[in-house]
Design an enzyme around this catalytic site. Structure first.
Site, PDB file in Angstrom:
ATOM      1  N   SER A  41      58.234  47.850  27.391  1.00 17.17           N
ATOM      2  CA  SER A  41      59.614  47.302  26.903  1.00 17.17           C
ATOM      3  C   SER A  41      60.192  45.841  27.177  1.00 17.17           C
ATOM      4  CB  SER A  41      60.511  48.355  26.049  1.00 17.17           C
ATOM      5  OG  SER A  41      60.783  49.278  27.740  1.00 17.17           O
ATOM      6  N   ASN A  47      60.487  51.424  31.559  1.00 18.72           N
ATOM      7  CA  ASN A  47      61.551  50.382  30.673  1.00 18.72           C
ATOM      8  C   ASN A  47      61.131  49.240  31.936  1.00 18.72           C
ATOM      9  OD1 ASN A  47      65.177  49.164  29.936  1.00 18.72           O
ATOM     10  ND2 ASN A  47      63.194  48.370  29.641  1.00 18.72           N
TER      11      ASN A  47
HETATM   12  P1  4NP Z   1      55.945  51.259  31.507  1.00 21.52           P
HETATM   13  O1  4NP Z   1      55.440  51.231  32.406  1.00 21.52           O
HETATM   14  O2  4NP Z   1      56.463  52.213  30.721  1.00 21.52           O
HETATM   15  O3  4NP Z   1      55.121  49.997  29.843  1.00 21.52           O
HETATM   16  O4  4NP Z   1      57.692  50.667  31.473  1.00 21.52           O
HETATM   17  C1  4NP Z   1      55.059  51.659  33.282  1.00 21.52           C
HETATM   18  C2  4NP Z   1      56.332  51.873  34.664  1.00 21.52           C
HETATM   19  C3  4NP Z   1      56.661  52.864  35.241  1.00 21.52           C
HETATM   20  C4  4NP Z   1      55.574  54.456  35.835  1.00 21.52           C
HETATM   21  C5  4NP Z   1      55.027  54.055  34.442  1.00 21.52           C
HETATM   22  C6  4NP Z   1      54.718  53.501  33.756  1.00 21.52           C
HETATM   23  N1  4NP Z   1      55.830  54.884  36.451  1.00 21.52           N
HETATM   24  O5  4NP Z   1      54.873  56.368  36.771  1.00 21.52           O
HETATM   25  O6  4NP Z   1      56.648  54.697  37.590  1.00 21.52           O
END
Ligand code: 4NP
Length: 152
Positions: A17, A13
């Site tokens: 999103s 998030n």
């Molecule tokens: P989102 O992307 O799901 O599009 O917000 C990500 C944000 C952070 C992480 C992975 C995907 N993470 O591994 O922290």
């Protein structure tokens, strides 16, 4: 008619999103449509954080400010408060469906790219690691147009 309520869901998030929320809000406003729109993550890893700086920058390039958003995790009671739960990828879909309590809950969950004829069944790629924010913007822009078209 009651105001339709739409929840956009990804993993953190902070990238996809929040962008989807901002794009759909912008389009609904331009089209004079009354739609309540929010977003959430299947994880709480970034709870309380603003969208990723790269997501904010991509959105600003397209005239949309999402700096007022803050990450929050998806909750089972979101099924009670939203009519449409639009997930970004198949992993988000499995995670959200695992929290569904009824067939009615399950029926609310759809891949965002199922809207529009070109990308049905596909996932919005995660730009967090590969920086593909412009590609993500284009995919979401297309899908949000198609979603609003169906909503009308
Ligand atoms: P989102 O992307 O799901 O599009 O917000 C990500 C944000 C952070 C992480 C992975 C995907 N993470 O591994 O922290």
């Amino acid at each position: 008619m009651a105001t339709p309520r739409v929840l956009m869901v990804c993993l953190g998030n902070i990238c996809r999103s929040p962008m989807a929320e901002g794009i759909l809000k912008h389009k609904a406003q331009l089209q004079g449509l009354d739609v309540f729109i929010d977003s959430a993550g299947t994880s709480s890893w970034h709870q309380g954080e603003q969208p990723d700086g790269r997501a904010q920058e991509e959105m600003l390039k397209n005239g949309i400010d999402i700096s007022d958003q803050n990450s929050r995790p998806f909750r089972p009671d979101d099924f009670d408060h939203f009519d449409h739960i639009l997930v970004m990828d198949t992993s988000n879909k499995a995670n959200v469906l695992s929290l569904a309590r009824t067939a009615e809950d399950k029926a609310k969950v759809k891949l965002i790219l199922d809207f529009g004829s070109e990308k049905k069944g596909n996932s919005v790629p995660d730009p967090y690691y590969d920086d593909s924010f412009d590609r993500v913007y284009d995919l979401l822009d297309y899908a949000c147009d198609a979603f609003l078209q169906e909503l009308k």
